[in-house]
Design a protein around this motif. Structure first.
Motif, PDB file in Angstrom:
ATOM      1  N   THR A 103       2.539   8.606  -3.389  1.00  0.00           N
ATOM      2  CA  THR A 103       3.313   7.334  -3.979  1.00  0.00           C
ATOM      3  C   THR A 103       4.436   6.482  -3.117  1.00  0.00           C
ATOM      4  O   THR A 103       4.761   5.484  -3.731  1.00  0.00           O
ATOM      5  CB  THR A 103       3.732   7.407  -5.368  1.00  0.00           C
ATOM      6  N   ASP A 104       4.789   7.260  -1.995  1.00  0.00           N
ATOM      7  CA  ASP A 104       5.795   6.621  -1.317  1.00  0.00           C
ATOM      8  C   ASP A 104       5.085   5.242  -0.752  1.00  0.00           C
ATOM      9  O   ASP A 104       3.998   5.375  -0.235  1.00  0.00           O
ATOM     10  CB  ASP A 104       5.971   7.400  -0.100  1.00  0.00           C
ATOM     11  N   MET A 147       0.689  -1.173  -0.002  1.00  0.00           N
ATOM     12  CA  MET A 147      -0.009   0.259   0.131  1.00  0.00           C
ATOM     13  C   MET A 147       1.023   1.350  -0.165  1.00  0.00           C
ATOM     14  O   MET A 147       1.770   1.134   0.775  1.00  0.00           O
ATOM     15  CB  MET A 147      -0.936  -0.075   1.172  1.00  0.00           C
ATOM     16  N   ASN A 148       0.557   2.297  -1.049  1.00  0.00           N
ATOM     17  CA  ASN A 148       1.280   3.509  -0.864  1.00  0.00           C
ATOM     18  C   ASN A 148       0.907   4.544   0.274  1.00  0.00           C
ATOM     19  O   ASN A 148      -0.269   4.118   0.840  1.00  0.00           O
ATOM     20  CB  ASN A 148       1.341   4.246  -2.118  1.00  0.00           C
ATOM     21  N   PHE A 149       1.406   5.598   0.416  1.00  0.00           N
ATOM     22  CA  PHE A 149       1.044   6.554   1.682  1.00  0.00           C
ATOM     23  C   PHE A 149      -0.464   7.056   1.492  1.00  0.00           C
ATOM     24  O   PHE A 149      -1.175   6.862   2.626  1.00  0.00           O
ATOM     25  CB  PHE A 149       1.904   7.499   1.322  1.00  0.00           C
ATOM     26  N   SER A 150      -0.757   7.166   0.180  1.00  0.00           N
ATOM     27  CA  SER A 150      -2.316   7.807  -0.059  1.00  0.00           C
ATOM     28  C   SER A 150      -3.182   6.555   0.455  1.00  0.00           C
ATOM     29  O   SER A 150      -4.397   6.970   0.875  1.00  0.00           O
ATOM     30  CB  SER A 150      -2.617   7.936  -1.443  1.00  0.00           C
ATOM     31  N   GLU A 151      -2.848   5.290   0.056  1.00  0.00           N
ATOM     32  CA  GLU A 151      -3.924   4.381   0.317  1.00  0.00           C
ATOM     33  C   GLU A 151      -3.903   3.909   1.819  1.00  0.00           C
ATOM     34  O   GLU A 151      -4.931   3.723   2.378  1.00  0.00           O
ATOM     35  CB  GLU A 151      -3.531   3.097  -0.522  1.00  0.00           C
ATOM     36  N   LEU A 152      -2.752   3.974   2.574  1.00  0.00           N
ATOM     37  CA  LEU A 152      -2.653   4.052   3.787  1.00  0.00           C
ATOM     38  C   LEU A 152      -3.323   5.161   4.872  1.00  0.00           C
ATOM     39  O   LEU A 152      -4.230   4.729   5.557  1.00  0.00           O
ATOM     40  CB  LEU A 152      -1.199   4.087   4.348  1.00  0.00           C
ATOM     41  N   GLN A 153      -3.262   6.264   4.324  1.00  0.00           N
ATOM     42  CA  GLN A 153      -4.214   7.337   4.771  1.00  0.00           C
ATOM     43  C   GLN A 153      -5.581   7.201   4.770  1.00  0.00           C
ATOM     44  O   GLN A 153      -6.426   7.088   5.721  1.00  0.00           O
ATOM     45  CB  GLN A 153      -3.818   8.537   4.037  1.00  0.00           C
ATOM     46  N   ARG A 154      -6.109   6.868   3.471  1.00  0.00           N
ATOM     47  CA  ARG A 154      -7.442   6.439   3.318  1.00  0.00           C
ATOM     48  C   ARG A 154      -7.927   5.222   3.918  1.00  0.00           C
ATOM     49  O   ARG A 154      -9.405   5.275   4.686  1.00  0.00           O
ATOM     50  CB  ARG A 154      -7.499   6.083   1.793  1.00  0.00           C
ATOM     51  N   GLU A 155      -7.277   4.311   4.184  1.00  0.00           N
ATOM     52  CA  GLU A 155      -7.446   3.013   4.989  1.00  0.00           C
ATOM     53  C   GLU A 155      -7.690   3.288   6.493  1.00  0.00           C
ATOM     54  O   GLU A 155      -8.534   2.898   7.274  1.00  0.00           O
ATOM     55  CB  GLU A 155      -6.474   1.939   4.938  1.00  0.00           C
ATOM     56  N   VAL A 156      -6.660   4.034   7.005  1.00  0.00           N
ATOM     57  CA  VAL A 156      -6.938   4.741   8.498  1.00  0.00           C
ATOM     58  C   VAL A 156      -7.975   5.630   8.632  1.00  0.00           C
ATOM     59  O   VAL A 156      -8.492   5.419   9.718  1.00  0.00           O
ATOM     60  CB  VAL A 156      -5.466   5.252   8.834  1.00  0.00           C
ATOM     61  N   ALA A 157      -8.292   6.309   7.851  1.00  0.00           N
ATOM     62  CA  ALA A 157      -9.431   7.401   7.907  1.00  0.00           C
ATOM     63  C   ALA A 157     -10.850   6.585   8.082  1.00  0.00           C
ATOM     64  O   ALA A 157     -11.695   6.928   8.657  1.00  0.00           O
ATOM     65  CB  ALA A 157      -9.416   8.321   6.843  1.00  0.00           C
ATOM     66  N   ALA A 158     -10.848   5.377   7.261  1.00  0.00           N
ATOM     67  CA  ALA A 158     -11.818   4.585   7.188  1.00  0.00           C
ATOM     68  C   ALA A 158     -12.114   3.925   8.501  1.00  0.00           C
ATOM     69  O   ALA A 158     -13.267   3.453   9.104  1.00  0.00           O
ATOM     70  CB  ALA A 158     -11.992   3.657   5.932  1.00  0.00           C
ATOM     71  N   MET A 159     -10.937   3.529   9.315  1.00  0.00           N
ATOM     72  CA  MET A 159     -11.105   2.928  10.654  1.00  0.00           C
ATOM     73  C   MET A 159     -11.544   3.759  11.828  1.00  0.00           C
ATOM     74  O   MET A 159     -12.030   3.177  12.948  1.00  0.00           O
ATOM     75  CB  MET A 159      -9.776   2.529  11.084  1.00  0.00           C
TER      76      MET A 159
END
Length: 210
Positions: free
Chosen positions: A140-141, A1-13
């Motif tokens: 993208t990191d 998962m890139n940084f953007s995907e990680l942020q989106r996932e955490v926000a949903a939690m």
């Protein structure tokens, strides 16, 4: 998962969608990655480097990015003893910090390497240690030091736990979400430990082992 995907996932939690909580998500993800790297010896962070001793001081700074985890120090003559008791034990063995001669013992404290006696000629020391993971900045990191199949279970759950610890701070009731996500994260971190262990060298107690 890139940084953007990680942020989106955490926000949903995280159910708290307050602006300050959402703004904290990127830093919290990086904090989670740093915590994981602190609790697990990640193979890709192991590094070989050299430092050169001073002829007038009993210490030298380690390179930028060094985490403080030192596993080996040696030179062309062999390995040196790194004292488990740190700087205090070094001073018990060598109370005179101006003592000169061949290096006998070393102590690692944070990003500083201490040694005594002080060699009269600068010595190049070969070291094996661990660096800190790179900070995620761009969308993208990717936290490539951690296996991708554990990103959600380890990084995201741990970040959610850190956020909930702040959200639930001061509440009289039990910190249900904090504990729940911390427990889930520990399962993910244990998977990383197992993954890391399987990548250890089979050369027994070689200095290259974790």
């Amino acid at each position: 998962m890139n940084f953007s995907e990680l942020q989106r996932e955490v926000a949903a939690m995280v159910m708290d969608q307050a602006a300050n909580t959402l703004l904290a998500i990127p830093d919290t993800i990086n904090e989670a990655v740093q915590q994981i790297a602190e609790s697990v010896l990640l193979p890709s962070l192991k590094t070989l480097f050299t430092v050169t001793t001073s002829t007038s001081a009993c210490y030298v700074s380690m390179p930028s990015g060094f985490s403080g985890k030192l596993r080996y120090v040696g030179d062309s003559d062999g390995e040196y003893t790194i004292l488990d008791g740190g700087l205090e034990e070094l001073l018990r063995k060598h109370p005179d910090t101006t003592e000169s001669g061949d290096i006998e013992h070393l102590a690692s404290e944070g990003t500083v390497l201490y040694y005594l006696p002080i060699p009269s000629t600068a010595v190049s020391l070969t070291c094996i240690g661990y660096n800190v993971p790179a900070t995620l900045i761009n969308d993208t990191d990717t936290p490539s030091d951690i296996p991708e199949y554990t990103h959600r279970e380890a990084i995201c759950f741990l970040a959610a736990s850190i956020l909930y610890a702040s959200i639930e701070d001061g509440l009289e009731q039990d910190k249900v979400n904090t504990k729940m996500f911390a427990g889930l994260a520990e399962n993910g971190i244990n998977k990383i430990r197992a993954w890391s262990y399987r990548r250890r060298t089979g050369v027994g107690t070689s200095c290259w082992s974790n």
